[in-house]
Design a protein around this motif. Structure first.
Motif, PDB file in Angstrom:
ATOM      1  N   ASP A 164       0.833  -1.205   0.000  1.00 49.43           N
ATOM      2  CA  ASP A 164       0.000   0.000   0.000  1.00 49.43           C
ATOM      3  C   ASP A 164       0.868   1.254   0.000  1.00 49.43           C
ATOM      4  O   ASP A 164       0.536   2.256  -0.639  1.00 49.43           O
ATOM      5  CB  ASP A 164      -0.921   0.013   1.222  1.00 49.43           C
ATOM      6  CG  ASP A 164      -2.003  -1.057   1.139  1.00 49.43           C
ATOM      7  OD1 ASP A 164      -2.265  -1.524   0.016  1.00 49.43           O
ATOM      8  OD2 ASP A 164      -2.563  -1.423   2.186  1.00 49.43           O
ATOM      9  N   LEU A 187       3.593  -0.121 -13.656  1.00 51.99           N
ATOM     10  CA  LEU A 187       2.784  -1.040 -14.452  1.00 51.99           C
ATOM     11  C   LEU A 187       2.329  -0.408 -15.766  1.00 51.99           C
ATOM     12  O   LEU A 187       2.114  -1.109 -16.759  1.00 51.99           O
ATOM     13  CB  LEU A 187       1.570  -1.509 -13.642  1.00 51.99           C
ATOM     14  CG  LEU A 187       1.866  -2.510 -12.516  1.00 51.99           C
ATOM     15  CD1 LEU A 187       0.647  -2.702 -11.627  1.00 51.99           C
ATOM     16  CD2 LEU A 187       2.314  -3.853 -13.091  1.00 51.99           C
ATOM     17  N   ARG A 188       2.200   0.910 -15.777  1.00 53.94           N
ATOM     18  CA  ARG A 188       1.782   1.588 -17.005  1.00 53.94           C
ATOM     19  C   ARG A 188       2.919   1.698 -18.021  1.00 53.94           C
ATOM     20  O   ARG A 188       2.677   1.984 -19.192  1.00 53.94           O
ATOM     21  CB  ARG A 188       1.245   2.990 -16.674  1.00 53.94           C
ATOM     22  CG  ARG A 188      -0.110   2.982 -15.967  1.00 53.94           C
ATOM     23  CD  ARG A 188      -0.739   4.370 -15.997  1.00 53.94           C
ATOM     24  NE  ARG A 188       0.019   5.340 -15.232  1.00 53.94           N
ATOM     25  CZ  ARG A 188      -0.220   5.644 -13.957  1.00 53.94           C
ATOM     26  NH1 ARG A 188      -1.204   5.032 -13.310  1.00 53.94           N
ATOM     27  NH2 ARG A 188       0.512   6.549 -13.329  1.00 53.94           N
ATOM     28  N   THR A 189       4.160   1.477 -17.571  1.00 52.99           N
ATOM     29  CA  THR A 189       5.301   1.682 -18.470  1.00 52.99           C
ATOM     30  C   THR A 189       5.889   0.390 -19.020  1.00 52.99           C
ATOM     31  O   THR A 189       6.782   0.442 -19.863  1.00 52.99           O
ATOM     32  CB  THR A 189       6.425   2.438 -17.735  1.00 52.99           C
ATOM     33  OG1 THR A 189       6.950   1.607 -16.695  1.00 52.99           O
ATOM     34  CG2 THR A 189       5.918   3.744 -17.154  1.00 52.99           C
ATOM     35  N   GLY A 219       2.098   1.929  -3.413  1.00 52.84           N
ATOM     36  CA  GLY A 219       1.033   1.719  -4.385  1.00 52.84           C
ATOM     37  C   GLY A 219       1.107   2.634  -5.590  1.00 52.84           C
ATOM     38  O   GLY A 219       0.979   2.188  -6.738  1.00 52.84           O
ATOM     39  N   GLU A 220       1.317   3.928  -5.363  1.00 48.00           N
ATOM     40  CA  GLU A 220       1.355   4.872  -6.481  1.00 48.00           C
ATOM     41  C   GLU A 220       2.550   4.598  -7.387  1.00 48.00           C
ATOM     42  O   GLU A 220       2.438   4.642  -8.618  1.00 48.00           O
ATOM     43  CB  GLU A 220       1.401   6.306  -5.948  1.00 48.00           C
ATOM     44  CG  GLU A 220       0.106   6.761  -5.291  1.00 48.00           C
ATOM     45  CD  GLU A 220      -1.081   6.641  -6.244  1.00 48.00           C
ATOM     46  OE1 GLU A 220      -0.932   7.006  -7.433  1.00 48.00           O
ATOM     47  OE2 GLU A 220      -2.145   6.169  -5.806  1.00 48.00           O
ATOM     48  N   SER A 221       3.696   4.303  -6.794  1.00 48.02           N
ATOM     49  CA  SER A 221       4.882   3.988  -7.600  1.00 48.02           C
ATOM     50  C   SER A 221       4.655   2.728  -8.425  1.00 48.02           C
ATOM     51  O   SER A 221       5.069   2.634  -9.587  1.00 48.02           O
ATOM     52  CB  SER A 221       6.101   3.793  -6.690  1.00 48.02           C
ATOM     53  OG  SER A 221       6.399   4.960  -5.967  1.00 48.02           O
ATOM     54  N   THR A 222       3.960   1.760  -7.835  1.00 52.52           N
ATOM     55  CA  THR A 222       3.689   0.509  -8.539  1.00 52.52           C
ATOM     56  C   THR A 222       2.767   0.745  -9.731  1.00 52.52           C
ATOM     57  O   THR A 222       2.991   0.209 -10.827  1.00 52.52           O
ATOM     58  CB  THR A 222       3.053  -0.513  -7.580  1.00 52.52           C
ATOM     59  OG1 THR A 222       3.916  -0.715  -6.461  1.00 52.52           O
ATOM     60  CG2 THR A 222       2.819  -1.842  -8.277  1.00 52.52           C
ATOM     61  N   LYS A 223       1.747   1.546  -9.529  1.00 54.44           N
ATOM     62  CA  LYS A 223       0.807   1.830 -10.622  1.00 54.44           C
ATOM     63  C   LYS A 223       1.520   2.510 -11.790  1.00 54.44           C
ATOM     64  O   LYS A 223       1.271   2.193 -12.957  1.00 54.44           O
ATOM     65  CB  LYS A 223      -0.335   2.709 -10.105  1.00 54.44           C
ATOM     66  CG  LYS A 223      -1.284   1.999  -9.143  1.00 54.44           C
ATOM     67  CD  LYS A 223      -2.334   2.967  -8.605  1.00 54.44           C
ATOM     68  CE  LYS A 223      -3.240   2.281  -7.583  1.00 54.44           C
ATOM     69  NZ  LYS A 223      -4.226   3.240  -7.000  1.00 54.44           N
ATOM     70  N   ARG A 224       2.401   3.447 -11.467  1.00 56.86           N
ATOM     71  CA  ARG A 224       3.136   4.137 -12.536  1.00 56.86           C
ATOM     72  C   ARG A 224       4.020   3.153 -13.301  1.00 56.86           C
ATOM     73  O   ARG A 224       4.124   3.216 -14.530  1.00 56.86           O
ATOM     74  CB  ARG A 224       3.979   5.271 -11.941  1.00 56.86           C
ATOM     75  CG  ARG A 224       3.166   6.484 -11.497  1.00 56.86           C
ATOM     76  CD  ARG A 224       4.066   7.690 -11.268  1.00 56.86           C
ATOM     77  NE  ARG A 224       5.031   7.461 -10.205  1.00 56.86           N
ATOM     78  CZ  ARG A 224       4.801   7.727  -8.918  1.00 56.86           C
ATOM     79  NH1 ARG A 224       3.625   8.238  -8.549  1.00 56.86           N
ATOM     80  NH2 ARG A 224       5.725   7.504  -8.008  1.00 56.86           N
ATOM     81  N   ASP A 232       3.037  -8.958 -11.211  1.00 51.36           N
ATOM     82  CA  ASP A 232       1.869  -9.458 -10.481  1.00 51.36           C
ATOM     83  C   ASP A 232       2.257 -10.649  -9.605  1.00 51.36           C
ATOM     84  O   ASP A 232       1.863 -10.734  -8.434  1.00 51.36           O
ATOM     85  CB  ASP A 232       0.774  -9.862 -11.471  1.00 51.36           C
ATOM     86  CG  ASP A 232      -0.477 -10.357 -10.754  1.00 51.36           C
ATOM     87  OD1 ASP A 232      -1.113  -9.553 -10.047  1.00 51.36           O
ATOM     88  OD2 ASP A 232      -0.810 -11.554 -10.900  1.00 51.36           O
ATOM     89  N   GLN A 276       4.296  -7.206 -16.772  1.00 48.33           N
ATOM     90  CA  GLN A 276       3.152  -7.036 -15.880  1.00 48.33           C
ATOM     91  C   GLN A 276       2.831  -8.348 -15.165  1.00 48.33           C
ATOM     92  O   GLN A 276       2.512  -8.358 -13.972  1.00 48.33           O
ATOM     93  CB  GLN A 276       1.938  -6.543 -16.671  1.00 48.33           C
ATOM     94  CG  GLN A 276       2.052  -5.106 -17.156  1.00 48.33           C
ATOM     95  CD  GLN A 276       0.888  -4.696 -18.040  1.00 48.33           C
ATOM     96  OE1 GLN A 276      -0.009  -5.486 -18.324  1.00 48.33           O
ATOM     97  NE2 GLN A 276       0.902  -3.442 -18.492  1.00 48.33           N
TER      98      GLN A 276
END
Length: 523
Positions: free
Chosen positions: A190, A200-202, A193-198, A212, A208
């Motif tokens: 958690d 995953l988008r790259t 979390g924000e770093s992980t989301k960024r 996961d 991915q």
């Protein structure tokens, strides 16, 4: 086209959260196939019950695993079973622990760096943690040398970590952040979390999927850490782990340590790990296996054991081997592009003595796993002659491109042939015929010496034409010598008598091995 992510990228979050990453395609420049080779050593304490462990009459590619190797059956193609490691004679618990990675016993300050540290010198550049030294139990204060397998270049023992909480902190939490802040923070994932989301988008689909899997494994480890913390033994009662409810957490803690070792390697946080599954001379009580006696007591089976005790010793040995199997399975399940993490990791599992009862330094249990760049697995390698562990160590150093210092004792050792598929001289058991000669009280019997499963302190020899095997029930000193030759062809002479239909050899005059080996005097 996806952005390239640095191999050294760490996702950071609140309260000192650090999330190192496994190898991703996005972190690998196109055409770069370089992959680091890692090393893990798992130490099994107190040797083995030889008839339960040793492979008999096996060939390099045609062999059947012993009963003690049953937990490894499904992994057989990924393993290399090494036999005839060691030499004639006997050993102590202190020497056994040092022999595992140093090849010999040396008083503190004289032996030089152990194998793992020589490898760490070569492979650690670029990692966050030079090496990890881990254990399941605390210091054996009566003989501290029994508690260490890793030594510095100055020959000093390296302290070990036994707490998975602290290992988790070292891997995933910033040490500069106050422990209270880390403890009060929410889940590690958690916090990043924000770093992980960024991220995953790259990255692409394959990365991915890798991420996961990785994030799932990290979360599972974190949950286990939280559960373990709630049931941990009091720090004021270090012996609490040996009894009752806390013993259950001992097994869980060991599994968690193995899972964290795999994560440390997968994220390239370190490339060198040693893990002692117990001190040599270990007195651990495995209550969670239904075993009430301590390991060391059970390991001296010819003096105190019943068939039930032998069964309990087997349970403990199986537990050790199952932990090795767990690590190999974990490494096999983690991918790095087209390869598994196991392919790029050499795992050494073994002990420093052979037969636990008599402390033999012969046929020391040794299994290698993975490392497909340097090892040819799925084989059984038993050289014709006994081979000191230092020759195995020299071979492993060569695999890692690590040269020992000129003054180091291993520098003078020749590499051990056969591990990489190269030619070697295999062991061949000599042809023999069983026979029996009886003249009054004098007896000569020849055949394969085997343990009596109903009388753990005795041996049997089957003779062609005889309805019942010849029993060998001799004094403890002679029994210790016979332990050295268990499961091998031998000729015995001595005196005996008939007891209840059995011919029993009760005193020995001579022991002649038919395969040319001799046993030195005991410790």
């Amino acid at each position: 086209m996806f952005n390239v992510v640095s191999r050294r990228t760490l996702l950071r979050g609140a309260a000192g959260a650090i999330l190192p990453l496994p190898r991703l395609e996005a972190s690998t420049p196109k055409g770069d196939e370089r992959r680091p080779l890692r090393f893990v050593a798992l130490f099994k304490p107190n040797g083995v019950h030889s008839p339960y462990w040793n492979i008999e009459d096996g060939r390099e590619k045609e062999f059947r695993l012993s009963a003690g190797m049953a937990p490894l059956e499904k992994l057989k193609s990924h393993l290399l079973f090494v036999d005839n490691l060691g030499t004639a004679g006997f050993t102590s618990h202190m020497a056994s622990a040092q022999r595992f990675l140093s090849g010999r016993f040396s008083p503190s300050g004289r032996g030089g760096a152990s194998l793992d540290q020589l490898i760490a010198d070569k492979v650690s550049p670029g990692t966050r943690i030079r090496s990890l030294e881990l254990t399941t139990e605390g210091l054996f204060a009566q003989l501290p040398e029994c508690s260490y397998v890793s030594y510095t270049a100055q020959g000093r023992p390296i302290p070990r970590e036994r707490d998975p909480n602290l290992l988790f902190d070292r891997l995933f939490r910033d040490p500069l952040v106050a422990p209270s802040a880390r403890r009060d923070a929410v889940s590690l994932l958690d916090r990043v979390g924000e770093s992980t989301k960024r991220l995953l988008r790259t990255v692409g689909k394959e990365d991915q999927q890798t991420l996961d899997q990785y994030l799932t494994v990290v979360r599972q480890a974190e949950v286990k850490i939280e559960n373990l913390s709630r049931t941990a033994a009091s720090p004021h009662d270090p012996g609490q782990e040996l009894a009752g409810r806390a013993a259950t957490t001992f097994n869980e803690r060991t599994d968690l340590m193995i899972d964290l070792i795999a994560l440390a390697l997968w994220t390239d946080s370190t490339r060198c790990v040693t893990y002692m599954l117990g001190n040599d001379n270990s007195r651990l009580v495995f209550d969670f296996l239904g075993v009430k006696q301590n390991h060391h007591l059970l390991s001296h089976y010819s003096r105190t054991s019943t068939p039930a005790d032998i069964g309990n010793l087997h349970k403990i040995c199986d537990w050790h081997t199952e932990k090795f199997a767990r690590l190999v399975t974990r490494l096999k399940s983690y991918t790095e592009g087209p390869r598994s993490l196991l392919d790029d990791t050499v795992v050494l599992y073994g002990a420093g003595m052979g037969a636990s009862d008599s402390h033999t330094a012969h046929r020391i249990p040794t299994v290698l796993a993975g490392g497909t760049r340097v090892l040819r697995t799925g084989r059984y390698v038993r050289p014709a002659k006994n081979t000191e562990p230092t020759h195995l160590h020299r071979t492993l150093l060569d695999f890692f491109g690590a040269a020992p210092p000129p003054q180091h004792h291993i520098a003078a050792c020749e590499p051990m042939s056969g591990l990489d598929g190269s030619a070697y001289q295999p062991y061949r058991e000599p042809a023999f015929q069983s026979r029996l000669e009886v003249s009054g009280p004098n007896v000569i019997v020849q055949g394969r010496l085997r343990y009596d499963p109903d009388r753990p302190s005795e041996f049997l020899i089957d003779v062609t034409g005889e309805q019942r095997p010849v029993r060998i029930a001799v004094a403890t000193k002679s029994n210790r010598e016979l332990n050295f030759f268990a499961s091998t062809p031998i000729r015995l002479s001595g005196t005996g008598e008939r007891k209840g239909g059995d011919l029993v050899l009760t005193a020995l005059k001579s022991v002649v091995p038919l395969e040319g080996q001799t046993a030195a005097s005991g410790p």
